[in-house]
Design a protein around this motif. Structure first.
Motif, PDB file in Angstrom:
ATOM      1  N   TYR A  49      29.658  34.576  41.603  1.00  0.00           N
ATOM      2  CA  TYR A  49      30.115  35.962  41.608  1.00  0.00           C
ATOM      3  C   TYR A  49      31.629  36.008  41.722  1.00  0.00           C
ATOM      4  O   TYR A  49      32.260  35.120  42.272  1.00  0.00           O
ATOM      5  N   ARG A  50      32.161  37.055  41.219  1.00  0.00           N
ATOM      6  CA  ARG A  50      33.611  37.247  41.283  1.00  0.00           C
ATOM      7  C   ARG A  50      33.886  38.592  41.934  1.00  0.00           C
ATOM      8  O   ARG A  50      33.257  39.595  41.605  1.00  0.00           O
ATOM      9  N   LYS A  51      34.824  38.555  42.851  1.00  0.00           N
ATOM     10  CA  LYS A  51      35.236  39.829  43.443  1.00  0.00           C
ATOM     11  C   LYS A  51      36.022  40.621  42.403  1.00  0.00           C
ATOM     12  O   LYS A  51      36.712  40.042  41.568  1.00  0.00           O
ATOM     13  N   PRO A  52      35.923  41.922  42.494  1.00  0.00           N
ATOM     14  CA  PRO A  52      36.615  42.745  41.473  1.00  0.00           C
ATOM     15  C   PRO A  52      38.100  42.442  41.383  1.00  0.00           C
ATOM     16  O   PRO A  52      38.689  42.542  40.318  1.00  0.00           O
ATOM     17  N   GLU A  53      38.707  42.027  42.479  1.00  0.00           N
ATOM     18  CA  GLU A  53      40.147  41.799  42.457  1.00  0.00           C
ATOM     19  C   GLU A  53      40.499  40.370  42.035  1.00  0.00           C
ATOM     20  O   GLU A  53      41.660  40.049  41.828  1.00  0.00           O
ATOM     21  N   ALA A  54      39.487  39.508  41.916  1.00  0.00           N
ATOM     22  CA  ALA A  54      39.769  38.119  41.559  1.00  0.00           C
ATOM     23  C   ALA A  54      39.879  37.978  40.045  1.00  0.00           C
ATOM     24  O   ALA A  54      39.063  38.512  39.314  1.00  0.00           O
ATOM     25  N   PRO A  55      40.889  37.258  39.578  1.00  0.00           N
ATOM     26  CA  PRO A  55      41.076  37.107  38.129  1.00  0.00           C
ATOM     27  C   PRO A  55      40.160  36.056  37.516  1.00  0.00           C
ATOM     28  O   PRO A  55      39.968  36.049  36.305  1.00  0.00           O
ATOM     29  N   GLN A 108      33.363  19.479  43.508  1.00  0.00           N
ATOM     30  CA  GLN A 108      34.454  19.795  42.583  1.00  0.00           C
ATOM     31  C   GLN A 108      34.474  21.280  42.275  1.00  0.00           C
ATOM     32  O   GLN A 108      33.432  21.896  42.039  1.00  0.00           O
ATOM     33  N   CYS A 109      35.656  21.834  42.286  1.00  0.00           N
ATOM     34  CA  CYS A 109      35.822  23.248  41.992  1.00  0.00           C
ATOM     35  C   CYS A 109      36.252  23.428  40.544  1.00  0.00           C
ATOM     36  O   CYS A 109      37.099  22.702  40.049  1.00  0.00           O
ATOM     37  N   VAL A 110      35.633  24.392  39.928  1.00  0.00           N
ATOM     38  CA  VAL A 110      35.965  24.697  38.543  1.00  0.00           C
ATOM     39  C   VAL A 110      36.254  26.180  38.452  1.00  0.00           C
ATOM     40  O   VAL A 110      35.536  27.006  39.013  1.00  0.00           O
ATOM     41  N   ARG A 111      37.341  26.480  37.761  1.00  0.00           N
ATOM     42  CA  ARG A 111      37.694  27.885  37.606  1.00  0.00           C
ATOM     43  C   ARG A 111      37.390  28.339  36.188  1.00  0.00           C
ATOM     44  O   ARG A 111      37.634  27.610  35.234  1.00  0.00           O
ATOM     45  N   PHE A 112      36.892  29.524  36.080  1.00  0.00           N
ATOM     46  CA  PHE A 112      36.590  30.087  34.776  1.00  0.00           C
ATOM     47  C   PHE A 112      37.335  31.405  34.638  1.00  0.00           C
ATOM     48  O   PHE A 112      37.193  32.296  35.473  1.00  0.00           O
ATOM     49  N   ARG A 113      38.100  31.458  33.605  1.00  0.00           N
ATOM     50  CA  ARG A 113      38.776  32.724  33.326  1.00  0.00           C
ATOM     51  C   ARG A 113      37.937  33.486  32.319  1.00  0.00           C
ATOM     52  O   ARG A 113      37.662  33.002  31.229  1.00  0.00           O
ATOM     53  N   VAL A 114      37.500  34.630  32.722  1.00  0.00           N
ATOM     54  CA  VAL A 114      36.609  35.416  31.880  1.00  0.00           C
ATOM     55  C   VAL A 114      37.215  36.780  31.635  1.00  0.00           C
ATOM     56  O   VAL A 114      37.833  37.370  32.525  1.00  0.00           O
ATOM     57  N   GLY A 115      37.050  37.244  30.454  1.00  0.00           N
ATOM     58  CA  GLY A 115      37.561  38.577  30.130  1.00  0.00           C
ATOM     59  C   GLY A 115      38.794  38.472  29.253  1.00  0.00           C
ATOM     60  O   GLY A 115      38.885  37.603  28.394  1.00  0.00           O
ATOM     61  N   ALA A 116      39.742  39.336  29.495  1.00  0.00           N
ATOM     62  CA  ALA A 116      40.949  39.350  28.682  1.00  0.00           C
ATOM     63  C   ALA A 116      41.660  38.009  28.785  1.00  0.00           C
ATOM     64  O   ALA A 116      41.987  37.547  29.876  1.00  0.00           O
ATOM     65  N   GLY A 117      41.911  37.383  27.657  1.00  0.00           N
ATOM     66  CA  GLY A 117      42.587  36.091  27.662  1.00  0.00           C
ATOM     67  C   GLY A 117      41.645  34.936  27.937  1.00  0.00           C
ATOM     68  O   GLY A 117      42.056  33.785  27.914  1.00  0.00           O
ATOM     69  N   GLY A 118      40.411  35.235  28.207  1.00  0.00           N
ATOM     70  CA  GLY A 118      39.456  34.173  28.500  1.00  0.00           C
ATOM     71  C   GLY A 118      38.270  34.264  27.576  1.00  0.00           C
ATOM     72  O   GLY A 118      38.334  34.857  26.506  1.00  0.00           O
ATOM     73  N   THR A 119      37.192  33.685  28.032  1.00  0.00           N
ATOM     74  CA  THR A 119      35.988  33.704  27.222  1.00  0.00           C
ATOM     75  C   THR A 119      35.071  34.835  27.657  1.00  0.00           C
ATOM     76  O   THR A 119      35.147  35.300  28.795  1.00  0.00           O
ATOM     77  N   SER A 120      34.233  35.250  26.752  1.00  0.00           N
ATOM     78  CA  SER A 120      33.278  36.291  27.098  1.00  0.00           C
ATOM     79  C   SER A 120      31.919  35.688  27.402  1.00  0.00           C
ATOM     80  O   SER A 120      30.960  36.408  27.628  1.00  0.00           O
ATOM     81  N   ALA A 121      31.856  34.363  27.419  1.00  0.00           N
ATOM     82  CA  ALA A 121      30.581  33.716  27.673  1.00  0.00           C
ATOM     83  C   ALA A 121      30.154  33.949  29.120  1.00  0.00           C
ATOM     84  O   ALA A 121      30.989  34.107  30.013  1.00  0.00           O
ATOM     85  N   TYR A 137      36.609  33.264  38.030  1.00  0.00           N
ATOM     86  CA  TYR A 137      35.428  32.842  38.773  1.00  0.00           C
ATOM     87  C   TYR A 137      35.717  31.464  39.353  1.00  0.00           C
ATOM     88  O   TYR A 137      36.312  30.612  38.704  1.00  0.00           O
ATOM     89  N   LEU A 138      35.279  31.248  40.566  1.00  0.00           N
ATOM     90  CA  LEU A 138      35.480  29.959  41.205  1.00  0.00           C
ATOM     91  C   LEU A 138      34.102  29.375  41.529  1.00  0.00           C
ATOM     92  O   LEU A 138      33.390  29.877  42.388  1.00  0.00           O
ATOM     93  N   ALA A 139      33.782  28.330  40.781  1.00  0.00           N
ATOM     94  CA  ALA A 139      32.486  27.688  40.980  1.00  0.00           C
ATOM     95  C   ALA A 139      32.688  26.339  41.657  1.00  0.00           C
ATOM     96  O   ALA A 139      33.660  25.637  41.386  1.00  0.00           O
ATOM     97  N   ARG A 140      31.763  25.996  42.525  1.00  0.00           N
ATOM     98  CA  ARG A 140      31.884  24.739  43.251  1.00  0.00           C
ATOM     99  C   ARG A 140      30.595  23.949  43.091  1.00  0.00           C
ATOM    100  O   ARG A 140      29.500  24.468  43.319  1.00  0.00           O
TER     101      ARG A 140
END
Ligand code: ZN
Length: 76
Positions: free
Chosen positions: A39-45, A56-69, A47-50
Motif C-alpha cells: 500500500y502507498r500512503k496518499p502523500e508518498a510518491p 531487500q527493499c524495492v521502490r516502485f514509482r507508479v503513476g505520472a512518470g512511472g508505470t501504470s502496472a 510504493y515501498l515493498a520489502r
C-alpha cells in the motif's frame, strides 16, 4: 423455538479494510516465493515493498512518470 447458535456471527470473507482508499500494487518476491500487497500512503510518491525473506527493499514509482502496472515480480 429456534435453536440458539453458538459462535461468531458470519462475516463476509473480506477483512475489514484499514487501507480503504489507499492505492496498492501486488509484488511477487521470487526469492521468498511470496506475494505481497503493498500500500502507498496518499502523500508518498512511490510504493515501498520489502522482501519478507531477504529484507531487500524495492521502490516502485507508479503513476505520472512511472508505470501504470499494478503487478510486479522481483527477483532478489
Ligand atoms: Zn528477497
Amino acid at each position: 423455538m429456534a435453536s440458539t447458535q453458538h459462535g461468531k456471527p458470519k462475516r463476509p470473507a473480506e477483512p475489514s479494510n484499514a487501507h480503504a482508499g489507499n492505492p496498492w500494487i501486488g509484488v511477487r518476491f521470487t526469492c521468498a516465493r511470496a506475494y505481497v500487497r503493498v500500500y502507498r500512503k496518499p502523500e508518498a510518491p512511490v510504493y515501498l515493498a520489502r522482501c519478507p525473506k531477504c529484507g531487500q527493499c524495492v521502490r516502485f514509482r507508479v503513476g505520472a512518470g512511472g508505470t501504470s502496472a499494478r503487478f510486479f515480480e522481483v527477483s532478489c
